[in-house]
Design a protein around this motif. Structure first.
Motif, PDB file in Angstrom:
ATOM      1  N   LEU A  87       0.661  -0.801   0.043  1.00 42.45           N
ATOM      2  CA  LEU A  87      -0.427   0.302   0.131  1.00 42.45           C
ATOM      3  C   LEU A  87       0.516   1.395   0.003  1.00 42.45           C
ATOM      4  O   LEU A  87       0.402   1.995  -0.742  1.00 42.45           O
ATOM      5  N   ILE A  88       1.895   1.216   0.366  1.00 44.92           N
ATOM      6  CA  ILE A  88       2.599   2.614  -0.082  1.00 44.92           C
ATOM      7  C   ILE A  88       3.195   2.556  -0.949  1.00 44.92           C
ATOM      8  O   ILE A  88       3.773   3.843  -0.984  1.00 44.92           O
ATOM      9  N   GLN A  89       3.898   1.839  -0.960  1.00 48.34           N
ATOM     10  CA  GLN A  89       4.231   1.515  -2.188  1.00 48.34           C
ATOM     11  C   GLN A  89       3.321   2.214  -3.636  1.00 48.34           C
ATOM     12  O   GLN A  89       3.559   3.167  -3.964  1.00 48.34           O
ATOM     13  N   GLU A  90       2.586   1.987  -3.557  1.00 49.95           N
ATOM     14  CA  GLU A  90       1.515   2.458  -4.273  1.00 49.95           C
ATOM     15  C   GLU A  90       1.032   4.228  -4.311  1.00 49.95           C
ATOM     16  O   GLU A  90       1.194   4.691  -5.019  1.00 49.95           O
ATOM     17  N   VAL A  91       1.111   4.790  -2.797  1.00 48.37           N
ATOM     18  CA  VAL A  91       1.189   5.564  -2.847  1.00 48.37           C
ATOM     19  C   VAL A  91       2.525   6.568  -3.199  1.00 48.37           C
ATOM     20  O   VAL A  91       1.759   8.360  -3.765  1.00 48.37           O
ATOM     21  N   LYS A  92       4.005   5.721  -2.826  1.00 47.47           N
ATOM     22  CA  LYS A  92       4.658   6.958  -2.981  1.00 47.47           C
ATOM     23  C   LYS A  92       5.032   6.902  -4.861  1.00 47.47           C
ATOM     24  O   LYS A  92       5.516   7.647  -5.279  1.00 47.47           O
ATOM     25  N   VAL A  93       4.560   5.876  -6.005  1.00 49.98           N
ATOM     26  CA  VAL A  93       4.277   6.233  -6.762  1.00 49.98           C
ATOM     27  C   VAL A  93       3.764   7.116  -7.380  1.00 49.98           C
ATOM     28  O   VAL A  93       3.112   7.380  -8.340  1.00 49.98           O
ATOM     29  N   ALA A  94       2.368   7.588  -6.504  1.00 45.76           N
ATOM     30  CA  ALA A  94       1.366   8.220  -7.585  1.00 45.76           C
ATOM     31  C   ALA A  94       1.425   9.715  -7.443  1.00 45.76           C
ATOM     32  O   ALA A  94       2.360  10.067  -6.601  1.00 45.76           O
ATOM     33  N   ASP A  95       1.048  10.569  -8.207  1.00 50.34           N
ATOM     34  CA  ASP A  95       1.015  11.834  -8.774  1.00 50.34           C
ATOM     35  C   ASP A  95      -0.137  12.496  -7.762  1.00 50.34           C
ATOM     36  O   ASP A  95       0.028  13.807  -7.190  1.00 50.34           O
ATOM     37  N   ILE A  96      -1.450  11.755  -8.210  1.00 52.14           N
ATOM     38  CA  ILE A  96      -2.410  12.282  -7.721  1.00 52.14           C
ATOM     39  C   ILE A  96      -3.292  10.880  -6.950  1.00 52.14           C
ATOM     40  O   ILE A  96      -3.623  10.007  -7.479  1.00 52.14           O
ATOM     41  N   ILE A  97      -3.607  11.226  -5.739  1.00 52.70           N
ATOM     42  CA  ILE A  97      -4.420  10.641  -4.670  1.00 52.70           C
ATOM     43  C   ILE A  97      -5.994  10.837  -4.967  1.00 52.70           C
ATOM     44  O   ILE A  97      -5.856  11.915  -4.815  1.00 52.70           O
ATOM     45  N   VAL A  98      -6.389  10.286  -5.641  1.00 56.10           N
ATOM     46  CA  VAL A  98      -8.317  10.462  -4.650  1.00 56.10           C
ATOM     47  C   VAL A  98      -8.626   9.694  -3.898  1.00 56.10           C
ATOM     48  O   VAL A  98      -8.460   8.283  -4.541  1.00 56.10           O
ATOM     49  N   ILE A  99      -9.644   9.906  -3.409  1.00 60.56           N
ATOM     50  CA  ILE A  99      -9.847   9.415  -2.133  1.00 60.56           C
ATOM     51  C   ILE A  99     -11.749   9.624  -1.993  1.00 60.56           C
ATOM     52  O   ILE A  99     -11.569  10.783  -2.408  1.00 60.56           O
ATOM     53  N   SER A 100     -12.853   8.513  -2.184  1.00 57.74           N
ATOM     54  CA  SER A 100     -13.725   9.127  -2.185  1.00 57.74           C
ATOM     55  C   SER A 100     -14.177   8.252  -1.010  1.00 57.74           C
ATOM     56  O   SER A 100     -13.729   7.549  -0.744  1.00 57.74           O
ATOM     57  N   THR A 101     -15.284   9.334  -0.421  1.00 56.49           N
ATOM     58  CA  THR A 101     -15.838   8.621   0.994  1.00 56.49           C
ATOM     59  C   THR A 101     -17.550   9.165   1.668  1.00 56.49           C
ATOM     60  O   THR A 101     -17.182  10.065   1.035  1.00 56.49           O
ATOM     61  N   PRO A 102     -17.704   8.233   2.130  1.00 55.44           N
ATOM     62  CA  PRO A 102     -18.574   9.017   2.498  1.00 55.44           C
ATOM     63  C   PRO A 102     -18.324   9.001   3.909  1.00 55.44           C
ATOM     64  O   PRO A 102     -17.666   8.627   4.576  1.00 55.44           O
ATOM     65  N   MET A 103     -19.771   9.732   4.879  1.00 53.91           N
ATOM     66  CA  MET A 103     -19.343  10.535   5.796  1.00 53.91           C
ATOM     67  C   MET A 103     -20.342   9.579   6.877  1.00 53.91           C
ATOM     68  O   MET A 103     -21.665   9.007   6.435  1.00 53.91           O
ATOM     69  N   TYR A 104     -19.191   8.648   7.475  1.00 52.58           N
ATOM     70  CA  TYR A 104     -20.032   7.474   8.926  1.00 52.58           C
ATOM     71  C   TYR A 104     -20.021   8.128  10.265  1.00 52.58           C
ATOM     72  O   TYR A 104     -19.355   7.664  10.346  1.00 52.58           O
ATOM     73  N   ASN A 105     -20.691   8.276  11.111  1.00 53.22           N
ATOM     74  CA  ASN A 105     -21.239   8.609  11.906  1.00 53.22           C
ATOM     75  C   ASN A 105     -20.318   9.820  12.367  1.00 53.22           C
ATOM     76  O   ASN A 105     -19.206   9.747  13.273  1.00 53.22           O
ATOM     77  N   TYR A 106     -20.534  10.807  11.340  1.00 52.44           N
ATOM     78  CA  TYR A 106     -19.658  11.975  10.670  1.00 52.44           C
ATOM     79  C   TYR A 106     -17.472  12.388  11.146  1.00 52.44           C
ATOM     80  O   TYR A 106     -16.812  12.796  11.318  1.00 52.44           O
TER      81      TYR A 106
END
Length: 219
Positions: A87-106
């Motif tokens: 998982l860290i390696q995937e982050v290291k090679v990324a230029d743009i990180i797209v995170i989609s998330t709902p709000m659960y219990n704030y």
């Protein structure tokens, strides 16, 4: 040319037999990615749906492996950190990180928190030095952008909004994002889902427009 890491975290599928059950955050992220592909050169694309396939929670054995010098780790410890390393390696090679998330219990879904916990790791994504005084942690990675796409059932979580103090989703992710190397954050939010009224429709339509606009900006 961009390397993209796309993280979805809703427990809903993007497309369901009943459209009312579709994940809003995943739909918005998909819109952004598709528009980015049309308008930009993408050299690599990695997608993880941690909502459907969450990484394991960290535990005491994981922590022990992290604080064991790399050259001294047992085979069992190396296996314990294998997912974290990937998982860290995937982050290291990324230029743009797209995170989609709902709000659960704030706040964020437990699955997304588990992903962050596997990645925010000493000697890998942050350094620790008490000579820095009261702020001993510093990120190791840099130069990345975060596109944060959120959905929530209520409204008014923005700065100055009626529920600003209840928002433990975006502020938490923005705080952690510096340890992913993200130096700029772009946020797109859809609100009012639980009300299912015109306000929700307008908020969702605006969010889709913003996904296209932001993709064009990267282009």
């Amino acid at each position: 040319m961009y390397s993209i890491l796309h993280i979805d975290s809703s427990i809903r599928k993007r497309v369901n037999d009943n459209p009312n059950h579709d994940s809003i955050s995943k739909r918005l992220a998909h819109s952004f990615i598709e528009n980015l592909k049309e308008n930009s050169s993408i050299k690599a694309y990695q997608h993880r749906d941690v909502g459907m396939n969450p990484p394991p929670f960290t535990d005491q054995d994981w922590l022990g492996a992290v604080f064991t010098p790399q050259q001294s780790r047992s085979e069992q410890q190396r296996q314990k950190l294998a997912i974290s390393d990937q998982l860290i390696q995937e982050v290291k090679v990324a230029d743009i990180i797209v995170i989609s998330t709902p709000m659960y219990n704030y706040g964020m879904p437990a699955q997304l928190k588990a992903w962050f916990d596997q990645i925010v790791r000493i000697h890998e994504t942050f350094s620790f030095d008490l000579n820095r005084g009261d702020f001993p942690l510093e990120p190791i990675l840099s130069g990345k952008s975060l596109v944060l796409i959120t959905s929530c059932g209520e409204f008014g979580f923005e700065k100055g909004g009626v529920r600003e103090t209840m928002n433990h989703l975006a502020p938490h992710i923005k705080t952690l994002s510096k340890y992913l190397g993200c130096e700029q954050v772009f946020e797109i939010a859809s609100e009012y889902q639980e009300f299912a009224d015109l306000r929700h429709q307008n908020s969702l339509e605006t969010a889709f427009v913003e996904t296209r606009s932001l993709a064009n900006k990267f282009a």
